[in-house]
Write an enzyme that holds these catalytic residues in place. Structure first.
Site, short mmCIF file in Angstrom:
data_model
loop_
_atom_site.label_atom_id
_atom_site.label_comp_id
_atom_site.label_asym_id
_atom_site.label_seq_id
_atom_site.Cartn_x
_atom_site.Cartn_y
_atom_site.Cartn_z
N CYS A 2 0.82 -1.21 0.00
CA CYS A 2 0.00 0.00 0.00
C CYS A 2 0.86 1.27 0.00
CB CYS A 2 -0.87 0.04 1.24
SG CYS A 2 -1.91 -1.40 1.43
N ARG A 27 5.54 -0.26 -6.00
CA ARG A 27 5.46 -1.02 -4.76
C ARG A 27 4.51 -2.22 -4.90
NH1 ARG A 27 6.79 2.36 -0.20
NH2 ARG A 27 5.32 1.22 1.05
N TRP A 75 -2.98 -2.74 -1.43
CA TRP A 75 -2.60 -4.14 -1.67
C TRP A 75 -3.38 -4.94 -0.65
CZ3 TRP A 75 0.28 -8.10 0.83
CH2 TRP A 75 0.75 -9.11 0.00
N ASN A 101 -2.37 2.19 5.65
CA ASN A 101 -1.46 1.08 5.35
C ASN A 101 -1.29 0.29 6.64
OD1 ASN A 101 -1.07 2.28 2.90
ND2 ASN A 101 1.06 2.91 3.28
N GLY A 102 -1.25 -1.03 6.54
CA GLY A 102 -1.03 -1.85 7.75
C GLY A 102 -2.26 -2.68 8.06
N GLU A 485 18.53 -17.92 -5.80
CA GLU A 485 18.16 -16.57 -6.22
C GLU A 485 17.79 -16.54 -7.71
OE1 GLU A 485 17.25 -13.95 -4.96
OE2 GLU A 485 17.68 -12.34 -6.36
N LYS A 489 14.18 -15.31 -9.10
CA LYS A 489 14.02 -14.24 -10.09
C LYS A 489 13.11 -14.69 -11.21
CE LYS A 489 14.89 -11.52 -8.43
NZ LYS A 489 15.42 -11.36 -7.10
N GLU A 492 9.30 -15.24 -10.03
CA GLU A 492 8.50 -14.08 -9.62
C GLU A 492 8.14 -13.16 -10.78
OE1 GLU A 492 10.20 -11.56 -6.57
OE2 GLU A 492 12.18 -11.66 -7.44
N HIS A 508 18.77 -36.78 -4.89
CA HIS A 508 17.93 -37.22 -3.77
C HIS A 508 16.46 -36.86 -4.00
CE1 HIS A 508 21.47 -38.35 -1.50
NE2 HIS A 508 22.00 -37.21 -1.87
N LYS A 607 6.66 -4.56 -3.59
CA LYS A 607 8.08 -4.25 -3.44
C LYS A 607 8.50 -4.38 -1.99
CE LYS A 607 12.18 -2.98 -4.59
NZ LYS A 607 12.99 -4.12 -5.10
O1 M6R Z 1 13.01 -5.07 1.32
P1 M6R Z 1 13.50 -6.42 1.70
O2 M6R Z 1 14.88 -6.71 1.22
O3 M6R Z 1 13.39 -6.69 3.19
O4 M6R Z 1 12.53 -7.43 0.98
C1 M6R Z 1 12.62 -8.79 1.18
C2 M6R Z 1 11.82 -9.55 0.14
O5 M6R Z 1 10.47 -9.20 0.22
C3 M6R Z 1 12.32 -9.28 -1.29
O6 M6R Z 1 13.67 -9.60 -1.43
C4 M6R Z 1 11.50 -10.10 -2.30
O7 M6R Z 1 11.77 -11.47 -2.14
C5 M6R Z 1 11.80 -9.64 -3.73
N1 M6R Z 1 10.59 -9.67 -4.50
C6 M6R Z 1 12.77 -10.52 -4.43
O8 M6R Z 1 13.00 -10.13 -5.74
#
Ligand code: M6R
Length: 612
Positions: A2, A27, A75, A101-102, A485, A489, A492, A508, A607
């Site tokens: 949000c 975001r 959101w 927000n929250g 990672e 990537k 997502e 395994h 974000k």
């Molecule tokens: O802002 P942060 O680094 O704490 O965020 C952590 C995760 O939410 C963030 O890395 C998320 O996994 C990303 N979408 C990865 O690309």
């Protein structure tokens, strides 16, 4: 996640609010809304599911005309994303409007109480409860600020809010607890926002609200106090980044821009922090906790998502070079699993945004046990950065793409600097080794720049896999977190299912998935695990899997094993994750772009995840 923006001043508020909402789109959100106080002091409001552009197309700019207003991108947490549940929310009598927000955790309890008082609700949101609770207190106090304050005293959970009241149409009341909010102080005008991106085009002078604080904004003035009613006097800070830094600069997507920026961002992470002649690293922000760090019996690193992958790299680094036991924890697990923590433990918290709710909660947990807390954070002035005992900024600059790229490499570089710092002090590595590592570190930016120049080669490989349904990523040692990672990537942003595994673990279980339709990305640079990785490649080839190898330049041997090769420059193990993730970032970017995905704002993702 949000976003909040509000304006009070001499100008028409609508364009400023709409611009702010657009700047916060990165975001991630599912609906948007805006409310204005018009010349007749009426509250007018519109909200729509979907993008800010949907809202904009329905807005009558002649009607939405006034010097005071608030806007929101939502959101969903409570209630599906639709027009009704979008913010702003009215109270029952339509005198109060609120964006939030929250999460109000005790909203059901409050709702039941208000139902007994004959309040009526139109939405499924916790926010509407808060609007009505403010209304409830207004009936007794006849004072807007006091009503907001009394309502907040009853609320459990987190909030960043901005509220309007038709009976006091010359002010915005705002407050924060656990959800960021800042005031931009302009010339006879104030902008409130949850993100500097919505403010920076208008003023660089900002005041960050702390948890439990609120402010009443009027044209050209504001009054800061705690929710407990204590006045606060605080000077503003000057934001030190340019709007240009949060715009696309000619690239098709922020993500591509951010991948290509890494030669500079990585340099910014280590600039002035290492002596190349001695190999000694120094992080000014950690000075006050250096002794604790050097004498730690144990280091715990906690984070979420990509930052958690950086944490895993940190474990490999610190245990290998500093011989201190390291544990890596998902922040979301750490807070709930009764962790064993002592006052001589050091807890590192890694977060790009510095606002991730789970990481923040893990920080609070660590503090409860008296552990020393150290932040590795990108966003300056963010909550985690402010609440840790000490910390280091990674200096990657604003990261707008929801998929984290440049923050990952800068997080890993920061951990490498911490490693060098500890190894020097504890003498777990010789001065010659430290100098060798420092000399390699110096060349990392040019090595990344070289890979950026190879991006069309990486793209050619990506194009062959745009219709793939699954992917497997395999790596060993320092490259195992890179495999995780790389897989994150891809999934997502392209919505292709992908898994990362330690290469030797494949047999395994995941080996059962291998057939001619399964692309397998091997992170296979010429390091000490090379022969072992080649054996793992053989195992996949024997089952007809398609091999994509991340391989060192000059490695000709790999051509007889791999179907596709993404070349990377050679480096030392400490920096391997920074180098080897780059082609994987490009691979996922080009695949997602070719599939027509919304690369910068993938579905369902935010974000900054500021809710549990
Ligand atoms: O802002 P942060 O680094 O704490 O965020 C952590 C995760 O939410 C963030 O890395 C998320 O996994 C990303 N979408 C990865 O690309």
């Amino acid at each position: 996640m949000c976003g909040i923006v509000g304006y009070i001043g001499k100008r028409n508020s609508l364009p400023i609010i709409m611009e702010g909402l657009k700047r916060m789109e990165y975001r991630g959100y599912d609906s948007a809304g805006v409310s204005i106080i018009n010349e007749k002091n009426e509250l007018i409001s519109i909200k729509k599911a979907g993008k800010v552009s949907c809202l904009e197309s329905e807005l009558d700019i002649d009607v939405f005309n006034g010097n005071i207003g608030i806007g929101h991108t939502r959101w969903a947490t409570h209630g599906v994303p639709n027009d009704t549940n979008a913010h702003p929310h009215f109270d029952m009598e339509e005198n109060i409007l609120i964006v939030h927000n929250g999460i109000i955790e005790n909203y059901k309890l409050i709702k039941n109480r208000l139902l007994e008082e004959k309040y009526k609700f139109k939405t499924d949101t916790d926010t509407e409860i808060l609007a009505n609770l403010i209304n409830y207190h207004y009936k007794n106090t006849n004072d807007f600020e006091t009503s907001v304050r009394l309502a907040l005293l009853e609320v459990e959970g987190t909030y960043g809010i901005a509220c309007l009241c038709s009976k006091e149409p010359d002010k915005i009341v705002v407050a924060r607890k656990g959800s960021p909010l800042m005031l931009g102080i302009g010339n006879q005008e104030m902008i409130v926002a949850s993100d500097a991106a919505a403010i920076i085009n208008h003023t660089k002078n900002v005041i960050y609200l702390e948890d439990g604080e609120m402010a009443t904004l009027e044209k050209g003035s504001f009054h800061l106090k705690t929710v407990e009613d204590q006045d606060i006097f605080r000077d503003y800070q000057v934001l030190d980044f340019l709007l240009d830094e949060i715009e696309k600069g000619g690239y098709e997507h922020f993500m591509l821009k951010e991948i290509c920026e890494q030669p500079d961002t990585i340099q910014n992470t280590f600039r002035g922090r290492i002596n190349f002649d001695t190999g000694v690293a120094k992080l000014g922000g950690l000075q006050s906790v250096e002794e604790k760090l050097y004498n730690a019996k144990r280091i715990i690193i906690t984070a979420c998502g990509t930052a958690w992958h950086a944490a895993l790299v940190g474990e490999y680094m610190i245990e290998h070079y500093c011989r201190i036991p390291v544990e890596v924890e998902y922040a979301s697990e750490f807070r709930y699993r009764r962790p064993i923590l002592n006052s001589d433990d050091v807890v590192l918290l890694i977060s790009q945004s510095g606002e991730t709710a789970d990481t923040l909660a893990a920080l609070k947990e660590a503090r409860k046990f008296g552990a020393t807390t150290i932040g590795v954070v990108n966003v300056i002035g963010s909550t985690i950065a402010r609440e840790v005992d000490a910390g280091t900024y990674i200096h990657a600059g604003p990261e707008i793409g929801v998929a984290s790229t440049k923050a990952f490499t800068s997080q890993v570089m920061s951990l490498a600097l911490i490693t060098l710092m500890i190894a020097n002090e504890k003498k777990t590595e010789t001065p010659e080794t430290l100098i060798k590592l420092a000399n390699e570190l110096k060349h990392i930016p040019e090595k990344i720049a070289h890979m950026v120049s190879l991006k069309d080669e990486y793209k050619k490989v990506a194009m062959k896999f745009k219709d793939a349904k699954n992917f497997l990523y395999l790596g060993r040692g320092f490259n195992f977190p890179v495999a995780l990672e790389g897989a994150l990537k891809l999934k997502e942003i392209s919505y292709i299912h992908a898994e990362g595994y330690p290469a030797a673990e494949m047999k395994h279980g995941p080996i059962a998935l291998i057939d001619e339709n399964m692309p397998v990305v091997f992170i296979a640079p010429q390091d000490k695990a090379y022969d072992k990785i080649i054996s793992n490649i053989e195992e996949v080839r024997a089952r007809k899997g398609v091999i994509i190898a991340i391989a060192s330049e000059g490695d000709e041997n790999i051509t007889s094993y791999a179907d596709h090769i993404l070349r990377v420059p050679k480096t030392l193990a400490l920096f391997a994750p920074i180098i080897n993730i780059i082609p994987l970032q490009f691979l996922s970017y080009y695949i997602a772009a070719a599939r027509g995905c919304n690369v910068d704002q993938p579905r369902n993702l935010a974000k900054s995840v500021t809710v549990e």
